[in-house]
Enzyme design. Structure first.
Site, short mmCIF file in Angstrom:
data_model
loop_
_atom_site.label_atom_id
_atom_site.label_comp_id
_atom_site.label_asym_id
_atom_site.label_seq_id
_atom_site.Cartn_x
_atom_site.Cartn_y
_atom_site.Cartn_z
N ASN A 138 0.87 -1.18 0.00
CA ASN A 138 0.00 0.00 0.00
C ASN A 138 0.91 1.23 0.00
O ASN A 138 1.52 1.54 1.03
CB ASN A 138 -0.89 -0.05 1.25
CG ASN A 138 -1.74 1.20 1.39
OD1 ASN A 138 -1.80 2.04 0.50
ND2 ASN A 138 -2.40 1.32 2.54
N TRP A 139 0.98 1.88 -1.15
CA TRP A 139 1.89 3.03 -1.26
C TRP A 139 1.33 4.27 -0.56
O TRP A 139 2.01 5.28 -0.44
CB TRP A 139 2.15 3.37 -2.73
CG TRP A 139 2.91 2.32 -3.50
CD1 TRP A 139 3.33 1.09 -3.05
CD2 TRP A 139 3.34 2.41 -4.87
NE1 TRP A 139 4.00 0.42 -4.05
CE2 TRP A 139 4.01 1.21 -5.18
CE3 TRP A 139 3.21 3.37 -5.86
CZ2 TRP A 139 4.55 0.96 -6.44
CZ3 TRP A 139 3.75 3.13 -7.13
CH2 TRP A 139 4.42 1.93 -7.40
N LYS A 140 0.05 4.19 -0.17
CA LYS A 140 -0.64 5.34 0.46
C LYS A 140 -0.48 6.58 -0.43
O LYS A 140 -0.43 6.44 -1.66
CB LYS A 140 -0.12 5.55 1.88
CG LYS A 140 -0.22 4.26 2.71
CD LYS A 140 -0.04 4.44 4.18
CE LYS A 140 -0.17 3.11 4.89
NZ LYS A 140 -0.03 3.20 6.33
N HIS A 185 -9.41 1.00 5.03
CA HIS A 185 -8.15 1.21 5.75
C HIS A 185 -8.40 2.14 6.94
O HIS A 185 -9.23 3.05 6.86
CB HIS A 185 -7.10 1.81 4.80
CG HIS A 185 -5.73 1.77 5.37
ND1 HIS A 185 -5.30 2.67 6.33
CD2 HIS A 185 -4.70 0.92 5.17
CE1 HIS A 185 -4.05 2.37 6.66
NE2 HIS A 185 -3.66 1.30 5.97
N GLU A 187 -6.85 4.55 8.00
CA GLU A 187 -6.66 5.98 7.67
C GLU A 187 -7.91 6.55 7.01
O GLU A 187 -8.27 7.71 7.22
CB GLU A 187 -5.41 6.14 6.79
CG GLU A 187 -4.14 5.93 7.62
CD GLU A 187 -2.98 5.31 6.85
OE1 GLU A 187 -2.98 5.31 5.62
OE2 GLU A 187 -2.06 4.80 7.53
N GLU A 237 -4.99 -4.89 10.61
CA GLU A 237 -3.95 -3.88 10.83
C GLU A 237 -4.21 -3.14 12.14
O GLU A 237 -5.02 -2.20 12.16
CB GLU A 237 -3.95 -2.87 9.68
CG GLU A 237 -3.72 -3.49 8.32
CD GLU A 237 -3.19 -2.47 7.31
OE1 GLU A 237 -2.18 -2.78 6.68
OE2 GLU A 237 -3.76 -1.38 7.20
N GLY A 277 2.92 2.32 10.77
CA GLY A 277 3.86 3.42 10.58
C GLY A 277 4.61 3.83 11.83
O GLY A 277 5.27 4.86 11.87
N SER A 292 3.89 -2.11 10.23
CA SER A 292 5.33 -2.21 10.36
C SER A 292 5.87 -3.59 9.98
O SER A 292 6.85 -4.07 10.55
CB SER A 292 5.78 -1.83 11.77
OG SER A 292 5.37 -0.50 12.08
N GLY A 344 3.05 -1.13 4.23
CA GLY A 344 3.06 0.30 3.93
C GLY A 344 4.47 0.76 3.59
O GLY A 344 4.97 0.58 2.48
N GLY A 345 5.16 1.31 4.58
CA GLY A 345 6.47 1.92 4.39
C GLY A 345 7.45 1.07 3.59
O GLY A 345 8.10 1.57 2.66
P1 13P Z 1 3.29 0.35 7.64
O1 13P Z 1 3.79 -0.93 7.03
O2 13P Z 1 3.99 1.57 7.13
O3 13P Z 1 3.22 0.28 9.13
O4 13P Z 1 1.76 0.53 7.13
C1 13P Z 1 0.89 -0.52 7.25
C2 13P Z 1 -0.35 -0.18 6.51
O5 13P Z 1 -1.13 0.66 6.92
C3 13P Z 1 -0.58 -0.88 5.23
O6 13P Z 1 -1.87 -0.65 4.76
#
Ligand code: 13P
Length: 255
Positions: free
Chosen positions: A9-11, A98, A100, A170, A176, A216, A237-238
């Site tokens: 997920n590149w967000k 998600h 977010e 998640e 993050g 993470s 994510g990251g």
């Molecule tokens: P991180 O891997 O950056 O913690 O993000 C997880 C995430 O929200 C994937 O959708």
């Protein structure tokens, strides 16, 4: 047997050009690799077409996913994206719910349920997210919290092919933050999700639905996470923004 999945997920990162470069870098990293898991990348909406072209031209061993969709076919919904628009640019998956989007944009379980239904009508695989905030974890009610989310998000859903509906657990406190849930923490909730899926869809279907962990996840912890019986991969994510790290997770998950 469930095939493991690593989804990135590149967000809200990477312009069109940067997204094309990252997708190409990932295709190069995975060239010749023995990819044993399903791999998905979910760039921002405006990058989808460019990444789709990279996948096609490089015959890359990953598929395209979107990060959001609206639950109508077309019409006066300024700023939204319809499922057939995702289909037209080659998206095979779409993240919904998600934390977010729930937190910053007020997305509800009812919205997520509608999004899952319309995606499945278009043969786009939902990656439906759930997970508890820190205060719920600290209160010790996280399992019930997530079970309630799953029940609401799956209400009335008809699943004919269980490989085409994916859940991502998640925990919000692990996103993050560098704080990964332990593999045992992930298994506790992913196992409870599986039990809930048994209640909702029956054992045979529940056994084939993939439940990913997210928060993470990185090359250092992916093997331990996917070794757990109910953790079927990761939503990353990251670490998905670095081609070498993401490729390394893909390879390690398959070992
Ligand atoms: P991180 O891997 O950056 O913690 O993000 C997880 C995430 O929200 C994937 O959708």
């Amino acid at each position: 047997m469930r095939k493991l999945m690593i989804a990135g997920n590149w967000k809200m990162n990477k312009t069109y050009t940067e997204g094309v470069v990252l997708a190409q870098d990932l295709a190069d990293e995975l060239k010749g690799a023995d990819v044993k898991v399903d791999v998905v990348v979910c760039p921002p909406t405006v990058d989808l077409k460019g990444v789709s072209e990279v996948i096609e031209q490089s015959e890359a061993p990953f598929e395209l996913g979107a990060q959001n969709v609206y639950y109508a076919e077309s019409g006066a919904y300024t700023g939204e994206t319809a499922p057939n628009m995702l289909e037209a640019v080659g998206a095979k998956y779409c993240i919904i719910g998600h934390s977010e989007r729930r937190g910053y944009f007020g997305e509800t379980d009812e919205d997520i349920n509608k999004k899952a239904k319309i995606l499945m009508e278009h043969d786009i695989v939902p990656i439906s997210c759930c997970g508890e905030p820190l205060e719920i974890r600290e209160a010790g009610t996280h399992v019930q919290f997530v079970v309630d989310q799953i029940k609401a998000d799956t209400e009335g859903l008809e699943i004919s092919d269980p490989s085409k509906y994916v859940i991502a657990y998640e925990p919000i406190w692990a996103i993050g933050t560098g704080k990964t849930a332990t593999a045992d923490d992930a298994q506790e909730v992913c196992g409870a999700i599986r039990q809930t899926l048994v209640e909702v869809f029956g054992a045979e279907t529940a056994d084939q639905i993939r439940v990913l962990y997210g928060g993470s996840a990185k090359p250092e912890n992916i093997a331990e996470l996917v070794a757990k019986p109910d953790v079927d991969g990761a939503l990353v994510g990251g670490a998905s923004l670095k081609a070498a790290d993401f490729a390394s997770m893909v390879v390690k998950a398959g070992e």
